[in-house]
Design a protein around this motif. Structure first.
Motif, PDB file in Angstrom:
ATOM      1  N   GLY A 315      30.241  38.737  32.937  1.00  0.00           N
ATOM      2  CA  GLY A 315      30.275  37.335  32.554  1.00  0.00           C
ATOM      3  C   GLY A 315      29.331  37.024  31.408  1.00  0.00           C
ATOM      4  N   ILE A 316      28.802  38.071  30.757  1.00  0.00           N
ATOM      5  CA  ILE A 316      27.861  37.928  29.644  1.00  0.00           C
ATOM      6  C   ILE A 316      28.558  38.333  28.354  1.00  0.00           C
ATOM      7  N   VAL A 317      28.465  37.503  27.322  1.00  0.00           N
ATOM      8  CA  VAL A 317      29.153  37.754  26.063  1.00  0.00           C
ATOM      9  C   VAL A 317      28.553  38.963  25.356  1.00  0.00           C
ATOM     10  N   MET A 341      39.773  31.889  26.647  1.00  0.00           N
ATOM     11  CA  MET A 341      39.191  33.212  26.814  1.00  0.00           C
ATOM     12  C   MET A 341      39.704  33.825  28.121  1.00  0.00           C
ATOM     13  N   TRP A 342      40.061  35.092  28.050  1.00  0.00           N
ATOM     14  CA  TRP A 342      40.572  35.837  29.196  1.00  0.00           C
ATOM     15  C   TRP A 342      39.470  36.067  30.229  1.00  0.00           C
ATOM     16  N   THR A 343      39.827  35.954  31.510  1.00  0.00           N
ATOM     17  CA  THR A 343      38.886  36.290  32.563  1.00  0.00           C
ATOM     18  C   THR A 343      39.634  36.945  33.714  1.00  0.00           C
ATOM     19  N   HIS A 344      38.881  37.569  34.615  1.00  0.00           N
ATOM     20  CA  HIS A 344      39.457  38.392  35.680  1.00  0.00           C
ATOM     21  C   HIS A 344      38.502  38.372  36.876  1.00  0.00           C
ATOM     22  N   PRO A 345      38.950  38.809  38.051  1.00  0.00           N
ATOM     23  CA  PRO A 345      38.112  38.722  39.255  1.00  0.00           C
ATOM     24  C   PRO A 345      37.392  40.021  39.621  1.00  0.00           C
ATOM     25  N   PHE A 346      37.225  40.960  38.672  1.00  0.00           N
ATOM     26  CA  PHE A 346      36.672  42.280  38.974  1.00  0.00           C
ATOM     27  C   PHE A 346      35.268  42.456  38.406  1.00  0.00           C
ATOM     28  N   ILE A 347      34.556  43.447  38.918  1.00  0.00           N
ATOM     29  CA  ILE A 347      33.317  43.910  38.315  1.00  0.00           C
ATOM     30  C   ILE A 347      33.251  45.419  38.496  1.00  0.00           C
ATOM     31  N   ALA A 385      34.973  46.656  41.895  1.00  0.00           N
ATOM     32  CA  ALA A 385      34.996  45.806  43.084  1.00  0.00           C
ATOM     33  C   ALA A 385      35.613  44.472  42.695  1.00  0.00           C
ATOM     34  N   HIS A 386      35.917  43.653  43.709  1.00  0.00           N
ATOM     35  CA  HIS A 386      36.629  42.386  43.514  1.00  0.00           C
ATOM     36  C   HIS A 386      35.790  41.258  44.100  1.00  0.00           C
ATOM     37  N   PHE A 387      35.597  40.191  43.334  1.00  0.00           N
ATOM     38  CA  PHE A 387      34.841  39.047  43.850  1.00  0.00           C
ATOM     39  C   PHE A 387      35.572  38.422  45.041  1.00  0.00           C
ATOM     40  N   ASP A 417      43.517  36.093  34.843  1.00  0.00           N
ATOM     41  CA  ASP A 417      44.369  37.251  35.083  1.00  0.00           C
ATOM     42  C   ASP A 417      44.204  37.745  36.519  1.00  0.00           C
ATOM     43  N   ALA A 418      45.181  38.565  36.964  1.00  0.00           N
ATOM     44  CA  ALA A 418      45.193  39.158  38.311  1.00  0.00           C
ATOM     45  C   ALA A 418      45.266  38.064  39.381  1.00  0.00           C
ATOM     46  N   GLY A 419      44.707  38.328  40.561  1.00  0.00           N
ATOM     47  CA  GLY A 419      44.793  37.389  41.680  1.00  0.00           C
ATOM     48  C   GLY A 419      45.653  37.886  42.825  1.00  0.00           C
TER      49      GLY A 419
END
Length: 668
Positions: A315-317, A341-347, A385-387, A417-419
């Motif tokens: 989550g850091i640019v 801006m694209w975002t997703h639920p993963f890390i 992993a997934h939030f 994205d995803a979900g």
């Protein structure tokens, strides 16, 4: 009194005939259709609909027969192994009946809606053993041809949906098969519907003869208790349109709280993904935007898609590629762009120290054995992993990160994205909403996304038809064929609308150009034409890569879309007010027209515009069906009277066949 022998013989015959007649009369009350025993009849007071529960003489099975207003069978539903050939008992209850063999094996049928043109029943069963499996089956047709609609989103989308084939298919959102929209709703041309509750651990089997709905306590559903329910609603109406709109209004839900931003409907969305992939930075985005402007293309949203983070999930640019993101967003806005801006639920595990912090704060989905490991398209195997959006603390943390990006860099909105549920670790462990596990995160993720306004997009839906956001079709391949290519675009449009997701964002024009696929000039133009009367246009592969005439052709259809944006928005409002779909099949004009019921390469915008794009390569003409009514050719002054086929409508590369319905008051 003496009776002579002759009279005795006559009397015996007479008595036999009378008794036989009475017996036949009594039997006729309980038997029907080949001596099948009517166990119970359920009548609706306000209509001619009724339902019979019967025991089949042939194999002793039990079946629900749903009759329409013309006293014909609209659908049969065969009870599964929980009743089998056992003799059931029937007990009247409030507004319905209990059908049972024992106290642990019972089914409740109650009238839910009883209206002149629409009637429905609730079918409810509760199971207290995870070893017990329930299965009910619906024949897809009998002697008369029946067409079916609704069902799942799939990579190889079928229309009508009786052409699907499934075996023990877990009915949840999943990345496999592009199953992003998985509502449990099916309806047929016989004006019948079935809608299965979200709490049912549902699997489906389907072949050319029947579709079977199975409820069982197995993964990917929650398996750590014994209790589950197998509940659904069935019903009939006097018309398919009445049926579908009633289901939307009474059960599935319609949009509320507004609609997507008008600019995203009138003017194209531009996305960096196909053009640049992950290799993006300030310069590529700035040049892309400037080229759009220099070529004179209209625009609404520009999406910075993929790798803007310093590592996936932080989550850091990334200041190496986006050292002055705020200045970039400011310039884009000055050019008239909405900045997304694209975002997703993963890390990813290697995204440190952010991954370790998320683990320490219990922000990630864990399996019941404590593992957070999963994978996605931007990680190695078990390297992500997934939030956990079912965890309020994790959801709040994720939301605050996005809000900080908006505040610090001027980002307007996000592409979520995803979900889908299949991204979680196997056998995920959640603390709440276990009766809908594992799908509670899909719903929580989408509802959180919707809090960011009406300029965003999502790609999954599960009981979220009420939201005011664009729902994107999952990634298409850059090919002509029906296996996730251009030919599957229109069937997917129908699937979205019939599941209540009417704010449709088609995927990138031309597809995503994965692997060996190449977006040719012809494929690009035909894809654009096919999308023209859908709610929104999304470009990623740049049209200026082709011959100069492609730029002009692209502008022509962008303008044609914009010219009819008012009508698209009018249909949006109708969806909000009355639950009507936006884009529908040709049969919406005349639902009893069998020719129209199976057409999968034409569509309607509302009930006013008929669209028949060319979706075959190297084709310069096509066969077109004109439904009931009078239709003016959008490319000439010719008027056609339906029902009829146009055998060879000329459609060179710069031509989209479409027709405007002439209203009754215009005929006079």
């Amino acid at each position: 009194m003496q009776i002579d022998p002759a009279s005795k013989g006559f009397l015996a015959v007479f008595i036999t005939v009378i008794v036989g007649t009475i017996a036949f009369f009594i039997a006729s009350i309980f038997l029907d259709f080949g001596s099948n025993l009517v166990v119970q009849e359920i009548k609706f007071e306000n209509s001619n609909f009724h339902v019979d529960i019967k025991r089949l003489e042939s194999d002793k099975r039990y079946v629900i027969q749903v009759f329409n207003d013309k006293e014909a069978i609209a659908q049969e539903i065969y009870f599964g192994n929980d009743f089998g050939d056992k003799t059931v008992q029937v007990e009247a209850i409030d507004n319905g009946y209990k059908i049972f063999t024992t106290s642990s094996n019972e089914m409740f049928l109650t009238i839910d809606k009883d209206e002149k043109n629409f009637a429905s029943l609730k079918v409810k069963r509760r199971v207290e053993s995870k070893e017990k499996v329930l299965k009910d089956c619906l024949p897809l047709s009998n002697d008369e041809k029946v067409n079916w609609y609704g069902g799942p989103e799939q990579k190889n989308q079928k229309y009508p949906i009786q052409h699907f084939r499934f075996t023990d298919y877990a009915y949840i959102t999943k990345e496999l098969d592009s199953a992003g929209i998985m509502e449990r709703y099916w309806f047929s041309s016989r004006k019948f519907f079935i809608l299965i509750d979200y709490e049912t651990p549902l699997f489906i089997d389907q072949n050319e003869h029947q579709i079977c709905f199975t409820a069982k306590k197995e993964l990917p559903y929650y398996t750590h208790n014994n209790v589950y329910e197998f509940n659904y609603k069935i019903g009939v109406s006097t018309s398919m349109k009445e049926l579908h709109v009633s289901v939307i209004n009474k059960y599935l839900g319609k949009p509320k709280g507004g609609m997507p931003d008008e600019r995203l409907i009138r003017y194209p969305i531009w996305n960096t993904w196909v053009e640049f992939g992950r290799e993006i930075n300030e310069s590529t985005v700035e040049v892309f935007a400037q080229t759009i402007v220099d070529h004179g293309y209209t625009h609404s949203l520009i999406d910075i898609d993929d790798f803007w983070e310093d590592c996936y999930g932080s989550g850091i640019v990334n200041t190496t590629n986006f050292g002055n993101l705020k200045a970039l967003t400011s310039k884009l806005k000055s050019q008239g762009f909405i900045v997304g801006m694209w975002t997703h639920p993963f890390i990813n595990k290697n995204c440190q120290p952010y991954y370790d912090e998320a683990v320490a704060n219990n922000f990630l989905v864990k399996s019941h054995n404590g593992s957070t490991e999963t994978s996605w398209w931007n990680s190695g195997t078990n390297e992500a992993a997934h939030f956990d959006f079912a965890n309020p603390a994790a959801l709040s943390f994720y939301r605050r990160r996005l809000e900080a990006i908006q505040r610090d860099f001027g980002i307007d909105v996000f592409k979520f994205d995803a979900g889908e549920t299949s991204w979680y670790p196997t056998d995920p462990k959640f603390e709440r909403d276990l009766d809908i596990s594992p799908s509670q995160i899909t719903r929580a993720f989408v509802e959180m996304a919707a809090d960011f306004g009406n300029k965003l997009e999502i790609r999954v839906g599960w009981g979220t038809q009420n939201l005011h956001v664009l729902v994107r079709m999952l990634d298409f391949d850059s090919r002509w064929t029906a296996d996730n290519g251009l030919k599957s675009l229109i069937p997917t449009l129908f699937q979205f609308n019939f599941n209540g997701y009417v704010f449709v964002l088609p995927d990138m024009i031309g597809g995503n150009q994965y692997g060996a696929d190449v977006i040719t000039k012809e494929l690009f133009i035909r894809w654009l034409q096919a999308s023209t009367f859908m709610p929104s246009l999304q470009f990623s592969h740049a049209p200026w890569h082709f011959h100069e005439d492609t730029i002009a052709i692209t502008k022509k259809f962008i303008k044609l879309h914009a010219d009819h944006a008012d009508y698209i928005l009018e249909r949006f409002q109708l969806a909000i007010d009355k639950g009507e779909p936006v884009n529908v099949p040709v049969w919406w004009i005349d639902e009893d027209d069998y020719d129209a019921q199976t057409i999968d390469d034409q569509y309607l915008l509302g009930d006013k515009i008929l669209v028949a794009p060319v979706i075959m390569d190297n084709a310069t003409s096509r066969r077109i069906y004109i439904p009931s009514g009078k239709w003016q050719d959008g490319n000439s002054v010719t008027v056609y009277e339906g029902k009829m086929w146009i055998e060879d409508y000329p459609a060179p590369l710069d031509t989209l066949p479409y027709f405007i319905r002439i209203e009754e008051d215009e005929k006079q």
